[in-house]
Design an enzyme around this catalytic site. Structure first.
Site: not given
Length: 377
Positions: A87, A191
């Protein structure tokens, strides 16, 4: 071959980066100018607990990850063959590959953290013990169609994301299937489709900068394949709303041949996850499955078996540690925690996070501490 991996949000801790800020005063000064506050003070002292707010967490991790990598190079270590980041950590991977400079990366991360910190109304939960297909079946069979899969960390350690009511409502359905269901301490559905607005705004911001060719292959969270340099902007924008395909990324790297992984940044979360990925399934290298006839295959089978045995031992130890703590200490126990001077109070029973980590939630810190870092009394 070697891959450097960079951790993302969740690896932050008070005191991270100690010794690095003095080693790179010019970059620290540039970071302070861009951010408008002292990055050193934030990381080492965590005033007001700011380190655990997304808009502060992400720049702090980016800086510490970056300085860790630069210190590695300064000490004479060669550059790796591949790079990957979880990420937020993907920005450090692109930095290390030469895709942008330190200041550009920090400006991008600052904006990203602000956009993600602004999002609200969502929630996330870790589902441990079910595969991606099993999770999709639970979601489909119970009309939980507004929940997305956010992080595929390992085969059976997966994070889901959605609005808070849906995440709360989903818990019994997953527990009925034998999964551990662990709500995460976040305020938004990262996400997932709910980040579309942030993704659109961030993509426009990304277009204001220029990018260079990547000198080292970087594995994308979005598709678990090496970056196409021309796709840096759409990839980084899409990452906000797409699943982090970490397990597939690591499997891709393992398939390239004998691969060594080294985590650069605070903590060892990714190192533990990679060990679990290696233990979960055989690896295919150059079209030959581990387990084929031959000395190398037999050796690798032995290594895989030993790896699974060791990981299972750690899992069993975590559950035993959790049971021992809960038997000895009730909720509300005063504790001291590594890295904190103040006495804190437990808010939950001890539990096993991510399938292998004994931890509990403490007031005053607003997050989880590993039991290894806690002393009662």
């Amino acid at each position: 071959m070697k891959t450097y991996v960079f951790p993302g949000q969740g690896s932050q801790a008070k005191g991270m980066g100690e010794g690095l800020f003095e080693a790179f005063p010019d970059l620290v000064e540039k970071a302070d100018t861009i951010l408008g506050y002292s990055i050193r003070t934030l990381c080492l002292d965590n005033p007001g607990g700011k380190l655990h707010f997304t808009q502060y967490t992400q720049p702090a991790l980016y800086v510490v990850n970056a300085l860790t990598y630069l210190k590695k190079l300064r000490d004479g270590s060669p550059k790796p063959d591949f790079l990957a980041g979880h990420s937020l950590g993907e920005y450090n991977a692109i930095l290390a590959a030469g895709g942008f400079d330190f200041e550009t990366g920090l400006r991008l991360v600052k904006k990203r953290g602000e956009l993600m910190g602004r999002a609200s109304g969502g929630a996330m939960a870790a589902v441990v013990g079910l595969t991606e297909d099993q999770i999709k079946a639970v979601l489909g069979n119970n009309a939980l169609t507004d929940i997305d899969i956010a992080n595929l960390n390992t085969t059976t350690q997966i994070v889901i994301s959605g609005n808070k009511d849906s995440i709360d409502h989903a818990k019994p359905y997953f527990e009925r299937e034998g999964a551990d269901y662990i709500p995460l301490n976040v305020s938004a559905a990262f996400h997932s489709r709910y980040m579309q607005e942030a993704k659109d705004e961030f993509e426009q911001y990304l277009k204001e900068f220029s990018y260079s060719d990547l000198a080292i292959p970087v594995i994308s969270n979005v598709n678990a394949k090496p970056y196409d340099p021309a796709e840096i902007v759409p990839n980084l924008a899409e990452q906000l709303r797409s699943s982090v395909r970490w397990a597939d990324s690591i499997r891709y790297l393992i398939r390239q041949g004998e691969m060594e992984f080294e985590e650069l940044g605070p903590g060892s979360v990714l190192t533990k996850i990679i060990a679990k990925i290696k233990a979960e399934a055989p690896v295919v290298q150059q079209g030959v499955a581990v387990g084929s006839v031959g000395t190398n295959a037999i050796d690798r089978m032995k290594e895989d078996t030993e790896g699974r045995t060791e990981f299972q031992r750690r899992i069993n130890a975590a559950y035993q540690q959790t049971a021992d703590w809960n038997k000895a200490y009730p909720i509300g126990t005063k504790v001291t925690c590594k890295g904190y001077k103040d006495v804190l109070i437990t808010r939950t029973e001890a539990m096993v996070l991510f399938g292998h980590r004994a931890a509990l939630y403490v007031e005053g810190y607003n997050g989880y501490f590993a039991l290894d870092e806690i002393t009662a009394g």
